[in-house]
Design a protein around this motif. Structure first.
Motif, PDB file in Angstrom:
ATOM      1  N   GLY A 157       1.084  -1.233  -0.019  1.00 22.09           N
ATOM      2  CA  GLY A 157       0.174  -0.314   0.326  1.00 22.09           C
ATOM      3  C   GLY A 157       1.029   1.389  -0.781  1.00 22.09           C
ATOM      4  O   GLY A 157       1.780   1.448   0.085  1.00 22.09           O
ATOM      5  N   GLN A 158       0.302   1.918  -0.910  1.00 22.66           N
ATOM      6  CA  GLN A 158       1.079   3.503   0.287  1.00 22.66           C
ATOM      7  C   GLN A 158       1.454   4.208   1.038  1.00 22.66           C
ATOM      8  O   GLN A 158       2.177   4.747   1.442  1.00 22.66           O
ATOM      9  CB  GLN A 158       0.009   4.534  -0.784  1.00 22.66           C
TER      10      GLN A 158
ATOM     11  N   CYS B 152       1.684   6.046  -5.111  1.00 22.64           N
ATOM     12  CA  CYS B 152       0.386   5.128  -5.612  1.00 22.64           C
ATOM     13  C   CYS B 152       1.558   4.103  -6.561  1.00 22.64           C
ATOM     14  O   CYS B 152       1.714   3.659  -6.389  1.00 22.64           O
ATOM     15  CB  CYS B 152      -1.016   5.642  -6.101  1.00 22.64           C
TER      16      CYS B 152
ATOM     17  N   CYS C  91       2.328   0.851  -7.182  1.00 21.11           N
ATOM     18  CA  CYS C  91       2.407  -0.418  -8.313  1.00 21.11           C
ATOM     19  C   CYS C  91       3.923  -0.604  -8.712  1.00 21.11           C
ATOM     20  O   CYS C  91       3.875  -2.302  -9.195  1.00 21.11           O
ATOM     21  CB  CYS C  91       1.632   0.611  -9.159  1.00 21.11           C
TER      22      CYS C  91
ATOM     23  N   PRO D 156      -9.477   8.000  -7.192  1.00 19.15           N
ATOM     24  CA  PRO D 156      -9.047   7.805  -6.042  1.00 19.15           C
ATOM     25  C   PRO D 156     -10.890   7.146  -5.903  1.00 19.15           C
ATOM     26  O   PRO D 156     -10.166   5.912  -5.350  1.00 19.15           O
ATOM     27  CB  PRO D 156      -8.586   8.424  -5.164  1.00 19.15           C
TER      28      PRO D 156
ATOM     29  N   ARG E 240     -12.319   3.325  -5.150  1.00 19.38           N
ATOM     30  CA  ARG E 240     -11.565   2.202  -4.142  1.00 19.38           C
ATOM     31  C   ARG E 240     -12.793   1.546  -3.794  1.00 19.38           C
ATOM     32  O   ARG E 240     -13.388   0.554  -3.686  1.00 19.38           O
ATOM     33  CB  ARG E 240     -11.417   2.828  -3.427  1.00 19.38           C
TER      34      ARG E 240
ATOM     35  N   HIS F 249      -4.564   9.013  -9.456  1.00 17.04           N
ATOM     36  CA  HIS F 249      -4.582   7.788  -8.725  1.00 17.04           C
ATOM     37  C   HIS F 249      -4.542   7.005  -9.650  1.00 17.04           C
ATOM     38  O   HIS F 249      -4.508   6.576 -10.292  1.00 17.04           O
ATOM     39  CB  HIS F 249      -5.625   7.533  -7.980  1.00 17.04           C
TER      40      HIS F 249
ATOM     41  N   VAL G 191      -3.020   1.949  -9.916  1.00 19.03           N
ATOM     42  CA  VAL G 191      -3.321   1.047  -9.771  1.00 19.03           C
ATOM     43  C   VAL G 191      -2.424  -0.048 -10.556  1.00 19.03           C
ATOM     44  O   VAL G 191      -2.723   0.417 -11.588  1.00 19.03           O
ATOM     45  CB  VAL G 191      -5.007   0.672  -9.473  1.00 19.03           C
TER      46      VAL G 191
ATOM     47  N   ASN H 215      -4.856  -2.135  -5.078  1.00 10.78           N
ATOM     48  CA  ASN H 215      -5.304  -0.427  -5.097  1.00 10.78           C
ATOM     49  C   ASN H 215      -4.372   0.075  -3.791  1.00 10.78           C
ATOM     50  O   ASN H 215      -4.984  -0.443  -2.802  1.00 10.78           O
ATOM     51  CB  ASN H 215      -6.121  -0.484  -5.339  1.00 10.78           C
ATOM     52  N   PRO H 216      -3.110   0.878  -4.577  1.00  7.73           N
ATOM     53  CA  PRO H 216      -2.466   1.192  -2.804  1.00  7.73           C
ATOM     54  C   PRO H 216      -3.324   2.387  -2.064  1.00  7.73           C
ATOM     55  O   PRO H 216      -2.339   1.891  -0.949  1.00  7.73           O
ATOM     56  CB  PRO H 216      -1.710   1.801  -3.928  1.00  7.73           C
ATOM     57  N   SER H 217      -4.451   2.557  -2.055  1.00  7.42           N
ATOM     58  CA  SER H 217      -5.467   3.152  -1.073  1.00  7.42           C
ATOM     59  C   SER H 217      -6.863   2.779  -0.886  1.00  7.42           C
ATOM     60  O   SER H 217      -7.142   3.188  -0.999  1.00  7.42           O
ATOM     61  CB  SER H 217      -5.657   4.796  -1.420  1.00  7.42           C
TER      62      SER H 217
ATOM     63  N   GLN I  75      -7.842  -3.807  -1.532  1.00  9.24           N
ATOM     64  CA  GLN I  75      -6.999  -2.933  -1.561  1.00  9.24           C
ATOM     65  C   GLN I  75      -6.391  -4.422  -2.473  1.00  9.24           C
ATOM     66  O   GLN I  75      -5.465  -3.875  -3.744  1.00  9.24           O
ATOM     67  CB  GLN I  75      -6.168  -3.856   0.156  1.00  9.24           C
TER      68      GLN I  75
END
Length: 211
Positions: free
Chosen positions: A11-12, A54, A58, A141, A144, A156, A158, A172-174, A181
């Motif tokens: 993740g971020q 982000c 990735c 973003p 999500r 953002h 991904v 998804n880093p956020s 996620q």
């Protein structure tokens, strides 16, 4: 890694379980107990940069999926800043991830080819994932929660790594919870509402051809 396998997740922020609370403001990023694992100099440095990582997340996931131990998040951000993939502006804003310098780093550091993809539809993504290819896609973003209206497109990144029954498989880093996620499944029609039509393609291994 075959197309059916799931890449490692990063993740971020270093504590995935806290990402949802960090996004809503219920938890300060500075209070993430794992902040030092990012390589940040301080909790303040960690909080300032994590909002922009982000793309770093990735890249780290793509490297790990191909058997390469990735640098820590903040360490990689420093390296990429040296390449021009992040720019600290005079007003303090951090600009990036900028695709072209990141692609140069991938080539020089890991001999890993990558291409900038522009002006594509969501339906064009599945062929890019053949033979273990990855697509680092620019989305809003808010994706999500893909069932909700899209406030815009882009902003953002991904990691898209697979397609199954008309849905893209992605990290998804956020993402705000575990389901959003890691190996989130987003229908192509929903993805399209958030997708800016651009990103970075890391081609997979070419199929062997008969002589």
């Amino acid at each position: 890694m075959s197309a059916a396998e799931t890449p490692p997740y990063y993740g971020q922020w270093e504590s995935p379980a806290l990402i949802g609370d960090i996004i809503t403001g219920a938890c300060r990023a500075e209070d993430d107990p794992a902040w030092a694992e990012s390589g940040a100099e301080s909790p303040v440095d960690y909080a300032r940069w994590a909002d922009h990582l982000c793309g770093v997340a990735c890249l780290r996931m793509a490297l790990a999926a191909r058997g390469i131990t990735p640098p820590r998040a903040r360490d990689l951000a420093r390296v990429l800043t040296g390449y021009g993939a992040y720019v600290e502006q005079a007003d303090g804003f951090i600009r990036g991830l900028i695709y072209a310098p990141a692609i140069t780093w991938l080539a020089e550091a890991h001999a890993m080819p990558a291409e900038i993809i522009l002006d594509r539809a969501a339906e064009d993504i599945p062929p890019l994932l053949a033979n273990g290819g990855f697509f680092i896609a620019s989305v809003h973003p808010a994706m999500r929660r893909p069932a909700e209206p899209a406030p815009g497109k882009g902003g953002h990144l991904v990691l898209v790594f697979g397609e199954e029954q008309g849905a893209l498989r992605l990290h998804n880093p956020s993402g705000h919870d575990a389901a959003s996620q890691c190996d989130a499944r987003v229908a192509l029609a929903d993805f399209a509402r958030f997708f800016a039509g651009r990103g970075m393609w890391l081609p997979g291994t070419p199929l062997a051809r008969d002589a």
